[in-house]
Design an enzyme around this catalytic site. Structure first.
Site, PDB file in Angstrom:
ATOM      1  CG  ASP A 150     -14.484 -54.456 -22.905  1.00 16.47           C
ATOM      2  OD1 ASP A 150     -15.002 -54.595 -24.201  1.00 16.47           O
ATOM      3  OD2 ASP A 150     -15.048 -54.467 -22.074  1.00 16.47           O
TER       4      ASP A 150
ATOM      5  CG  MET B 280      -8.746 -45.411 -19.338  1.00 17.59           C
ATOM      6  SD  MET B 280     -10.016 -45.603 -20.310  1.00 17.59           S
ATOM      7  CE  MET B 280     -11.518 -44.406 -20.094  1.00 17.59           C
TER       8      MET B 280
ATOM      9  CE  LYS C  98     -12.659 -48.689 -28.682  1.00 19.83           C
ATOM     10  NZ  LYS C  98     -12.006 -48.279 -27.837  1.00 19.83           N
TER      11      LYS C  98
HETATM   12  N1  SAH Z   1     -15.789 -50.127 -17.045  1.00 18.54           N
HETATM   13  C1  SAH Z   1     -15.131 -49.595 -16.309  1.00 18.54           C
HETATM   14  C2  SAH Z   1     -13.299 -48.859 -16.897  1.00 18.54           C
HETATM   15  C3  SAH Z   1     -13.076 -49.091 -17.763  1.00 18.54           C
HETATM   16  S1  SAH Z   1     -12.016 -48.458 -18.438  1.00 18.54           S
HETATM   17  C4  SAH Z   1     -15.113 -49.832 -14.849  1.00 18.54           C
HETATM   18  O1  SAH Z   1     -16.649 -49.245 -14.363  1.00 18.54           O
HETATM   19  O2  SAH Z   1     -14.355 -50.022 -14.127  1.00 18.54           O
HETATM   20  C5  SAH Z   1     -10.465 -48.604 -18.052  1.00 18.54           C
HETATM   21  C6  SAH Z   1      -9.842 -48.276 -17.178  1.00 18.54           C
HETATM   22  O3  SAH Z   1     -10.699 -48.559 -15.679  1.00 18.54           O
HETATM   23  C7  SAH Z   1      -8.760 -48.770 -17.134  1.00 18.54           C
HETATM   24  O4  SAH Z   1      -7.318 -47.695 -17.581  1.00 18.54           O
HETATM   25  C8  SAH Z   1      -8.158 -48.745 -15.243  1.00 18.54           C
HETATM   26  O5  SAH Z   1      -8.201 -47.281 -14.985  1.00 18.54           O
HETATM   27  C9  SAH Z   1      -9.498 -48.768 -14.756  1.00 18.54           C
HETATM   28  N2  SAH Z   1     -10.109 -50.316 -14.145  1.00 18.54           N
HETATM   29  C10 SAH Z   1     -10.690 -51.423 -15.032  1.00 18.54           C
HETATM   30  N3  SAH Z   1     -10.626 -51.864 -14.231  1.00 18.54           N
HETATM   31  C11 SAH Z   1      -8.842 -51.792 -13.427  1.00 18.54           C
HETATM   32  C12 SAH Z   1      -8.650 -52.428 -11.977  1.00 18.54           C
HETATM   33  N4  SAH Z   1      -9.066 -54.108 -11.942  1.00 18.54           N
HETATM   34  N5  SAH Z   1      -7.551 -52.608 -11.256  1.00 18.54           N
HETATM   35  C13 SAH Z   1      -7.016 -50.747 -12.063  1.00 18.54           C
HETATM   36  N6  SAH Z   1      -8.076 -50.077 -12.708  1.00 18.54           N
HETATM   37  C14 SAH Z   1      -8.872 -50.490 -13.039  1.00 18.54           C
END
Ligand code: SAH
Length: 258
Positions: free
Chosen positions: A46, A182, A67
């Site tokens: 991703d 998100m 995505k």
């Molecule tokens: N599977 C991922 C989430 C995917 S959805 C998890 O478990 O973390 C993507 C969202 O995750 C982003 O829009 C944000 O809200 C959050 N996110 C992922 N990495 C991040 C980071 N390093 N800092 C802040 N938000 C993050």
């Protein structure tokens, strides 16, 4: 990097490992993820998986599945089909997703597609941004003084609009602490819905962008001022938004000093 002695699984050709990469800092990968990175023929990743992590698979072909929120869901089918196709070519396929693959990451859908196609898989959990990312901001998602539950929420539904299907009244009463993934695009609407549901305007909120990375930023504000303060600070996604009094624990636990 040499893995410590252990019976590490061998990556068999034709398998897909559905793997979490953690929130950003490469040190937050699991050893299973590192083992997968070292053996993969192809890494399908991703946008949120950074170059430092991808560099741990120098032998592998890299495919950017790119995505991010807001793309049509047809792309998800394309990714699943691609995973099946690569596995059927006899590749060792590492499907590497930000955070944990099963937390707002559509890992469940990809896993189901693999299962339906008869492709064998291993699932490797990761540290989710809503837990580990907050820890890097000095925020414990639970603290005995504050909360006995946490609610994880996505600010997007499948069409990238606010989840109208969510019952914000119920959510606002469900837990003392709400963690929103998100949420940036619709933060005004989300904050408005929570205020309307009775959460106090003065409730502490933290917005953490690029959590665990050197570019990490943390904004501390309140529910009432949230939208305006995000705009004023010029904060942009990816962000984790944490609502609740655990945010106050930063005063003591902000070990990074960001
Ligand atoms: N599977 C991922 C989430 C995917 S959805 C998890 O478990 O973390 C993507 C969202 O995750 C982003 O829009 C944000 O809200 C959050 N996110 C992922 N990495 C991040 C980071 N390093 N800092 C802040 N938000 C993050």
């Amino acid at each position: 990097m040499k893995l410590p002695a252990h019976h590490w699984p061998e990556f068999q050709p034709g398998w897909v490992w559905l793997c979490g990469a953690g929130p950003g800092d490469a040190g937050l990968l699991t050893l299973h993820a590192l083992n997968g990175l070292s053996q993969a023929d192809v890494v399908v990743h991703d946008a949120l998986v950074g170059p430092e992590i991808l560099a741990m698979a120098p032998q592998a072909e890299l495919i950017h599945a790119g995505k991010r929120g807001g793309k049509p869901s047809a792309k998800q089918t394309d990714i699943s089909l691609k995973l099946v196709e690569l596995a059927r070519e006899g590749k060792r396929v590492l499907r590497l997703k930000g955070g944990d693959p099963f937390v707002f990451g559509r890992g469940g859908e990809e896993g189901a597609a693999l299962k339906a196609a008869g492709v064998p898989m291993r699932i490797i959990p990761g540290i989710s941004a809503g837990i580990g990312g907050l820890a890097y901001a000095g925020i414990p998602v639970t603290h005995r003084d504050v909360n006995q539950s946490v609610t994880f929420i996505t600010g997007h539904d499948q069409t990238a609009e606010t989840p109208q299907t969510l019952d914000w009244q119920a959510i606002s009463k469900a837990s003392e602490v709400l963690v929103i993934y998100m949420g940036m695009k619709h933060i005004g609407q989300i904050a408005g819905a929570l205020l309307a549901a009775g959460r106090p305007a003065g409730e502490p909120v933290a917005v953490v962008t690029d959590a665990t990375l050197p570019s990490q930023r943390v904004l501390e504000t309140t529910l009432g001022a949230l939208e305006a303060d995000i705009a004023a600070a010029g904060m942009t996604p990816p962000a984790i938004i944490c609502i609740g009094r655990v945010v106050e624990k930063r005063a003591v636990l902000n070990w990074l000093g960001t």
